[in-house]
Design a protein around this motif. Structure first.
Motif, mmCIF file in Angstrom:
data_model
loop_
_atom_site.group_PDB
_atom_site.id
_atom_site.type_symbol
_atom_site.label_atom_id
_atom_site.label_comp_id
_atom_site.label_asym_id
_atom_site.label_seq_id
_atom_site.Cartn_x
_atom_site.Cartn_y
_atom_site.Cartn_z
ATOM 1 N N MET A 1 -14.183 -22.086 -46.614
ATOM 2 C CA MET A 1 -14.049 -23.086 -45.553
ATOM 3 C C MET A 1 -14.562 -22.542 -44.219
ATOM 4 O O MET A 1 -14.108 -22.902 -43.149
ATOM 5 C CB MET A 1 -12.589 -23.495 -45.398
ATOM 6 N N ALA A 2 -15.528 -21.657 -44.250
ATOM 7 C CA ALA A 2 -16.030 -21.078 -43.015
ATOM 8 C C ALA A 2 -16.747 -22.113 -42.186
ATOM 9 O O ALA A 2 -17.421 -22.999 -42.711
ATOM 10 C CB ALA A 2 -16.961 -19.912 -43.330
ATOM 11 N N SER A 3 -16.630 -22.015 -40.865
ATOM 12 C CA SER A 3 -17.260 -22.960 -39.963
ATOM 13 C C SER A 3 -18.687 -22.539 -39.683
ATOM 14 O O SER A 3 -19.080 -21.385 -39.830
ATOM 15 C CB SER A 3 -16.475 -23.022 -38.646
ATOM 16 N N SER A 4 -19.516 -23.502 -39.232
ATOM 17 C CA SER A 4 -20.878 -23.223 -38.832
ATOM 18 C C SER A 4 -20.886 -22.513 -37.491
ATOM 19 O O SER A 4 -19.909 -22.504 -36.757
ATOM 20 C CB SER A 4 -21.660 -24.534 -38.741
ATOM 21 N N ASP A 5 -22.024 -21.926 -37.150
ATOM 22 C CA ASP A 5 -22.155 -21.188 -35.903
ATOM 23 C C ASP A 5 -22.193 -22.138 -34.726
ATOM 24 O O ASP A 5 -23.145 -22.906 -34.576
ATOM 25 C CB ASP A 5 -23.439 -20.356 -35.950
ATOM 26 N N PRO A 6 -21.191 -22.131 -33.843
ATOM 27 C CA PRO A 6 -21.171 -23.066 -32.733
ATOM 28 C C PRO A 6 -22.227 -22.760 -31.702
ATOM 29 O O PRO A 6 -22.548 -23.604 -30.868
ATOM 30 C CB PRO A 6 -19.762 -22.905 -32.155
ATOM 31 N N ALA A 7 -22.809 -21.563 -31.726
ATOM 32 C CA ALA A 7 -23.814 -21.222 -30.738
ATOM 33 C C ALA A 7 -25.073 -22.055 -30.907
ATOM 34 O O ALA A 7 -25.897 -22.145 -30.002
ATOM 35 C CB ALA A 7 -24.162 -19.731 -30.850
ATOM 36 N N GLN A 8 -25.244 -22.689 -32.066
ATOM 37 C CA GLN A 8 -26.411 -23.508 -32.313
ATOM 38 C C GLN A 8 -26.245 -24.920 -31.760
ATOM 39 O O GLN A 8 -27.168 -25.734 -31.844
ATOM 40 C CB GLN A 8 -26.688 -23.574 -33.819
ATOM 41 N N GLU A 9 -25.099 -25.235 -31.218
ATOM 42 C CA GLU A 9 -24.817 -26.578 -30.733
ATOM 43 C C GLU A 9 -24.659 -26.579 -29.222
ATOM 44 O O GLU A 9 -24.365 -25.557 -28.613
ATOM 45 C CB GLU A 9 -23.522 -27.101 -31.370
ATOM 46 N N PRO A 10 -24.843 -27.752 -28.585
ATOM 47 C CA PRO A 10 -24.624 -27.815 -27.137
ATOM 48 C C PRO A 10 -23.146 -27.664 -26.812
ATOM 49 O O PRO A 10 -22.290 -27.981 -27.637
ATOM 50 C CB PRO A 10 -25.113 -29.227 -26.782
ATOM 51 N N PRO A 11 -22.811 -27.144 -25.650
ATOM 52 C CA PRO A 11 -21.397 -27.019 -25.274
ATOM 53 C C PRO A 11 -20.780 -28.377 -25.027
ATOM 54 O O PRO A 11 -21.488 -29.368 -24.786
ATOM 55 C CB PRO A 11 -21.456 -26.190 -23.986
ATOM 56 N N PRO A 12 -19.451 -28.494 -25.090
ATOM 57 C CA PRO A 12 -18.797 -29.761 -24.789
ATOM 58 C C PRO A 12 -19.100 -30.211 -23.367
ATOM 59 O O PRO A 12 -19.283 -29.402 -22.463
ATOM 60 C CB PRO A 12 -17.297 -29.430 -24.954
ATOM 61 N N ASP A 13 -19.198 -31.533 -23.177
ATOM 62 C CA ASP A 13 -19.405 -32.058 -21.831
ATOM 63 C C ASP A 13 -18.056 -32.443 -21.232
ATOM 64 O O ASP A 13 -17.006 -32.166 -21.801
ATOM 65 C CB ASP A 13 -20.365 -33.250 -21.855
ATOM 66 N N THR A 52 -15.759 -24.282 -32.357
ATOM 67 C CA THR A 52 -15.600 -23.129 -31.481
ATOM 68 C C THR A 52 -14.192 -22.577 -31.569
ATOM 69 O O THR A 52 -13.980 -21.361 -31.660
ATOM 70 C CB THR A 52 -15.934 -23.510 -30.029
ATOM 71 N N ALA A 53 -13.197 -23.463 -31.546
ATOM 72 C CA ALA A 53 -11.805 -23.018 -31.670
ATOM 73 C C ALA A 53 -11.552 -22.362 -33.015
ATOM 74 O O ALA A 53 -10.807 -21.378 -33.112
ATOM 75 C CB ALA A 53 -10.867 -24.199 -31.464
ATOM 76 N N ASP A 54 -12.179 -22.874 -34.061
ATOM 77 C CA ASP A 54 -11.944 -22.341 -35.399
ATOM 78 C C ASP A 54 -12.506 -20.931 -35.548
ATOM 79 O O ASP A 54 -11.974 -20.134 -36.321
ATOM 80 C CB ASP A 54 -12.573 -23.262 -36.443
ATOM 81 N N THR A 55 -13.572 -20.619 -34.815
ATOM 82 C CA THR A 55 -14.181 -19.293 -34.924
ATOM 83 C C THR A 55 -13.715 -18.334 -33.839
ATOM 84 O O THR A 55 -14.086 -17.160 -33.851
ATOM 85 C CB THR A 55 -15.715 -19.399 -34.867
ATOM 86 N N ASP A 56 -12.905 -18.799 -32.897
ATOM 87 C CA ASP A 56 -12.422 -17.962 -31.796
ATOM 88 C C ASP A 56 -11.239 -17.124 -32.283
ATOM 89 O O ASP A 56 -10.200 -17.676 -32.651
ATOM 90 C CB ASP A 56 -11.996 -18.856 -30.630
ATOM 91 N N PRO A 57 -11.351 -15.804 -32.281
ATOM 92 C CA PRO A 57 -10.250 -14.980 -32.799
ATOM 93 C C PRO A 57 -8.980 -15.065 -31.957
ATOM 94 O O PRO A 57 -7.908 -14.686 -32.422
ATOM 95 C CB PRO A 57 -10.833 -13.563 -32.768
#
Length: 270
Positions: A1-13, A52-57
């Motif tokens: 259930m690993a999440s995708s890399d959030p760095a590839q997406e735009p930041p939240p507005d 982002t929250a899912d991958t934030d330690p």
């Protein structure tokens, strides 16, 4: 259930806000003047915030809510009024659909502070645990707009409340209040008006402080994954997971913490 890399997406507005309280990420839908109705960019930002929250330690649990007096009134009417092609363009890509929260490794708790409908209903059901304040109105609305049960709700809703109630809610598109929603199992807890977020945070902070991240991730994967397995398959998988957990550091830490009368210090989920 690993999440995708959030760095590839735009930041939240600005339509999606994120803040941290201890080890809990609080994600807020932020269009209060429109009861937090969703635009296409907002849906993308919300999905990015979840990943982002899912991958934030630093984060061990996630709470989602709405700004102002609503949770999420559905898709923005400006989109619906532009015709079929605009609506097709609004539908998020598969990786961003409302069931994203179910695919994360961390628990997601919804704090439903006000009206919820349409895709907002799907976001609410995509959360693992749901708090709702008295006075919050909850509706599917699809049948009243000439639409179908969207975003996989025909699969998910019967599993939450049973087929008879799922049919009743989807066919009628009617509005129910928080107390009825709790009575049929649609939400877990009802709070007084204005207290849903605070109650959800208490629950989330307890998970973050006292439950092993590895256990939370494994249990969430078991519960959702086993819905598509036979009983024998689920049991076989559980026995393997049990055996691995016996040698894990989290069990040893939990037992040591109990002996020493202190809070456990669990490792961050890898």
């Amino acid at each position: 259930m690993a999440s995708s890399d959030p760095a590839q997406e735009p930041p939240p507005d600005g339509a999606v806000l994120v803040k941290h309280e201890d080890a809990v990420a609080v994600i807020t839908l932020n269009r209060p003047h429109a009861l937090n109705a969703i635009t296409r960019d907002m849906a993308s930002s919300y999905a990015h915030a979840l990943r982002t929250a899912d991958t934030d330690p630093r984060v061990r649990a996630i709470v989602v809510t709405g700004a102002g007096r609503g949770f999420c009134a559905g898709a923005d009417l400006g989109v619906l009024n532009q015709g079929a092609e605009a609506i097709r363009a609004f539908v998020p890509p598969e990786r961003d659909l409302p069931d994203l929260a179910l695919r994360l490794t961390k628990p997601v708790i919804a704090a439903v502070n006000g009206p919820v409908a349409g895709i907002g209903f799907a976001y609410m059901l995509g959360s693992d645990i749901r708090y709702a304040a008295r006075g919050a109105s909850i509706s599917t609305t699809f049948a009243r707009l000439g639409l179908v049960a969207e975003y996989g709700l025909s699969w998910l809703l019967p599993r939450l409340v049973g087929t008879p109630w799922a049919l009743e809610l989807l066919l009628s598109g009617r509005t129910l209040d928080a107390d009825e929603a709790a009575r049929i199992g649609l939400v877990h807890h009802v709070t007084e008006p204005g207290e849903a977020l605070a109650a959800a945070l208490v629950y989330a902070k307890d998970l973050a402080a006292n439950c092993a991240p590895s256990s939370l991730a494994a249990i969430k994967s078991q519960v959702y994954g086993d819905q598509d397995r036979t009983r024998q398959e689920a049991l076989a998988r559980t026995l393997k997971l049990m055996d691995a957990s016996f040698d894990g550091p989290d069990l040893a830490e939990a037992l040591a913490a109990r002996r020493e009368r202190r809070a456990p210090v669990f490792r961050t989920k890898e």
